[in-house]
Scaffold this motif. Structure first.
Motif, PDB file in Angstrom:
ATOM      1  N   ARG A  78      72.759 -89.435  40.786  1.00  0.00           N
ATOM      2  CA  ARG A  78      73.112 -90.460  40.067  1.00  0.00           C
ATOM      3  C   ARG A  78      71.350 -90.677  39.337  1.00  0.00           C
ATOM      4  O   ARG A  78      71.230 -90.131  38.155  1.00  0.00           O
ATOM      5  N   PHE A  79      70.983 -91.508  39.923  1.00  0.00           N
ATOM      6  CA  PHE A  79      69.045 -91.243  40.548  1.00  0.00           C
ATOM      7  C   PHE A  79      68.443 -90.232  39.660  1.00  0.00           C
ATOM      8  O   PHE A  79      67.851 -90.045  38.512  1.00  0.00           O
ATOM      9  N   GLY A  95      73.775-101.149  38.379  1.00  0.00           N
ATOM     10  CA  GLY A  95      72.974-102.167  37.491  1.00  0.00           C
ATOM     11  C   GLY A  95      71.644-101.921  36.042  1.00  0.00           C
ATOM     12  O   GLY A  95      71.156-100.807  36.787  1.00  0.00           O
ATOM     13  N   GLY A  96      71.361-102.689  36.121  1.00  0.00           N
ATOM     14  CA  GLY A  96      70.387-102.473  35.663  1.00  0.00           C
ATOM     15  C   GLY A  96      68.800-102.429  36.861  1.00  0.00           C
ATOM     16  O   GLY A  96      67.792-102.750  35.788  1.00  0.00           O
ATOM     17  N   ARG A  97      68.932-102.216  37.614  1.00  0.00           N
ATOM     18  CA  ARG A  97      68.032-101.609  38.658  1.00  0.00           C
ATOM     19  C   ARG A  97      66.499-100.765  38.177  1.00  0.00           C
ATOM     20  O   ARG A  97      66.410-100.215  38.984  1.00  0.00           O
ATOM     21  N   TYR A  98      67.401 -99.925  37.454  1.00  0.00           N
ATOM     22  CA  TYR A  98      66.744 -98.161  37.491  1.00  0.00           C
ATOM     23  C   TYR A  98      65.776 -98.187  37.137  1.00  0.00           C
ATOM     24  O   TYR A  98      64.209 -99.333  36.117  1.00  0.00           O
ATOM     25  N   GLY A  99      64.476 -98.165  37.822  1.00  0.00           N
ATOM     26  CA  GLY A  99      63.362 -98.002  37.901  1.00  0.00           C
ATOM     27  C   GLY A  99      62.458 -98.971  37.825  1.00  0.00           C
ATOM     28  O   GLY A  99      61.190 -98.770  38.597  1.00  0.00           O
ATOM     29  N   VAL A 100      63.163 -99.759  38.192  1.00  0.00           N
ATOM     30  CA  VAL A 100      62.572-101.292  38.378  1.00  0.00           C
ATOM     31  C   VAL A 100      62.607-101.250  40.119  1.00  0.00           C
ATOM     32  O   VAL A 100      61.118-102.367  41.180  1.00  0.00           O
ATOM     33  N   GLY A 104      60.502-101.158  46.014  1.00  0.00           N
ATOM     34  CA  GLY A 104      61.636-102.229  45.703  1.00  0.00           C
ATOM     35  C   GLY A 104      62.295-101.799  47.545  1.00  0.00           C
ATOM     36  O   GLY A 104      62.544-101.960  48.021  1.00  0.00           O
ATOM     37  N   ARG A 105      63.419-100.991  46.817  1.00  0.00           N
ATOM     38  CA  ARG A 105      64.496-100.496  47.455  1.00  0.00           C
ATOM     39  C   ARG A 105      63.570 -99.619  48.954  1.00  0.00           C
ATOM     40  O   ARG A 105      64.677 -99.603  49.749  1.00  0.00           O
ATOM     41  N   HIS A 106      62.841 -99.418  48.939  1.00  0.00           N
ATOM     42  CA  HIS A 106      62.249 -98.515  50.190  1.00  0.00           C
ATOM     43  C   HIS A 106      60.945 -98.857  50.936  1.00  0.00           C
ATOM     44  O   HIS A 106      60.664 -98.898  52.108  1.00  0.00           O
ATOM     45  N   MET A 172      56.106-108.079  42.529  1.00  0.00           N
ATOM     46  CA  MET A 172      57.136-107.215  41.822  1.00  0.00           C
ATOM     47  C   MET A 172      56.537-106.180  40.830  1.00  0.00           C
ATOM     48  O   MET A 172      57.178-105.518  40.308  1.00  0.00           O
ATOM     49  N   ASP A 173      55.674-106.735  39.937  1.00  0.00           N
ATOM     50  CA  ASP A 173      54.854-106.259  38.950  1.00  0.00           C
ATOM     51  C   ASP A 173      54.279-104.468  39.476  1.00  0.00           C
ATOM     52  O   ASP A 173      55.239-103.260  38.678  1.00  0.00           O
ATOM     53  N   SER A 174      54.482-104.904  40.961  1.00  0.00           N
ATOM     54  CA  SER A 174      54.299-102.935  41.682  1.00  0.00           C
ATOM     55  C   SER A 174      55.348-102.576  41.955  1.00  0.00           C
ATOM     56  O   SER A 174      55.518-101.416  42.603  1.00  0.00           O
ATOM     57  N   GLY A 175      56.430-103.563  41.795  1.00  0.00           N
ATOM     58  CA  GLY A 175      58.328-102.672  41.675  1.00  0.00           C
ATOM     59  C   GLY A 175      58.581-101.333  41.323  1.00  0.00           C
ATOM     60  O   GLY A 175      58.883-101.029  41.292  1.00  0.00           O
ATOM     61  N   ARG A 176      57.702-101.262  39.620  1.00  0.00           N
ATOM     62  CA  ARG A 176      58.182-100.301  38.798  1.00  0.00           C
ATOM     63  C   ARG A 176      56.992 -98.897  38.704  1.00  0.00           C
ATOM     64  O   ARG A 176      55.919 -98.939  39.051  1.00  0.00           O
ATOM     65  N   VAL A 177      57.947 -98.039  38.988  1.00  0.00           N
ATOM     66  CA  VAL A 177      57.970 -96.785  39.215  1.00  0.00           C
ATOM     67  C   VAL A 177      57.783 -95.406  38.408  1.00  0.00           C
ATOM     68  O   VAL A 177      56.836 -95.309  37.704  1.00  0.00           O
ATOM     69  N   TRP A 178      58.750 -95.749  37.258  1.00  0.00           N
ATOM     70  CA  TRP A 178      58.973 -95.323  36.174  1.00  0.00           C
ATOM     71  C   TRP A 178      57.998 -95.850  34.600  1.00  0.00           C
ATOM     72  O   TRP A 178      58.068 -96.766  34.665  1.00  0.00           O
TER      73      TRP A 178
END
Ligand code: HEM
Length: 178
Positions: A78-79, A95-100, A104-106, A172-178
């Motif tokens: 899906r990702f 939900g709205g978690r894409y990219g953010v 964090g998930r890893h 949390m700012d570092s949680g953004r990959v994209w």
């Protein structure tokens, strides 16, 4: 953010700009070259079959101990569809978690350089075995660069989050990959 990109580039040998080629430099785009959404489902299946058969590396398989193969395939597929311009399959499920939240998930898995190298190795094999990509040398090259850069971004961003947590900075700012 630029420091993170530089660290990821240094560790992976792939620059941020190179990591974007898979989504920007192919016409027709990767999603159609790989065979649409089901092509990514095939890729994730090939990949996770390797992960869950990787019994000679118990430390690596151990990272996936709390996951089922079916869920892991579904999440990753899906990702990838969403990342490469398909419909929002990942957001629809998560939900709205894409990219953010990818970092964090890893973050709790303790993923380091060794795990990233193994992950990339198995993904490279999956890409090579993907029948739909057999005549797509450029697409394969760009896709490998995307995965390699992203894997090492996950590693360095995790380190960065830790330092931040210690110093009480903005985590949390570092949680953004994209
Ligand atoms: C989920 C490990 C790199 C995308 C997971 C999970 C593990 C894991 C254990 C949980 C499985 C599940 O239940 O879904 C690793 C390791 C990596 C790595 C060891 C080495 C660096 C990557 C990369 C990408 C990626 C490079 C994407 C380009 C995902 C996605 C999920 C996931 C989309 C599902 C997230 C969610 O549940 O919301 N990964 N991963 N991973 N991984 Fe990775």
């Amino acid at each position: 953010k630029h420091e993170l990109r530089a660290s990821a580039a240094k560790l992976s040998g792939v620059t941020y700009e190179q990591s974007l080629l898979a989504s920007t430099a192919l016409d027709p785009p990767l999603l159609s070259r790989i065979g649409g959404p089901s092509g990514f489902h095939t890729l994730s299946t090939l990949f996770y079959n390797k992960v869950f058969n990787d019994t000679s590396n118990p430390w690596f398989l151990g990272i996936f101990a709390t996951s089922t193969k079916e869920e892991a395939i579904d999440n990753q597929y899906r990702f990838l569809v969403q990342t490469f311009g398909g419909s929002d399959l990942y957001t629809a499920k998560k939900g709205g978690r894409y990219g953010v939240r990818l970092v964090g998930r890893h973050a709790n898995y303790g993923i380091g350089v060794r795990a990233a190298e193994r992950w990339v190795e198995l993904m490279d094999c999956a890409i090579e075995e993907h029948a739909g990509l057999s005549d797509e040398e450029e697409a394969k090259k760009y896709l490998k660069m995307y995965f390699r850069y992203t894997a090492f971004y996950i590693v360095v961003a995790k380190e960065y989050m830790r330092e931040d947590q210690l110093s009480g900075g903005n985590q949390m700012d570092s949680g953004r990959v994209w």
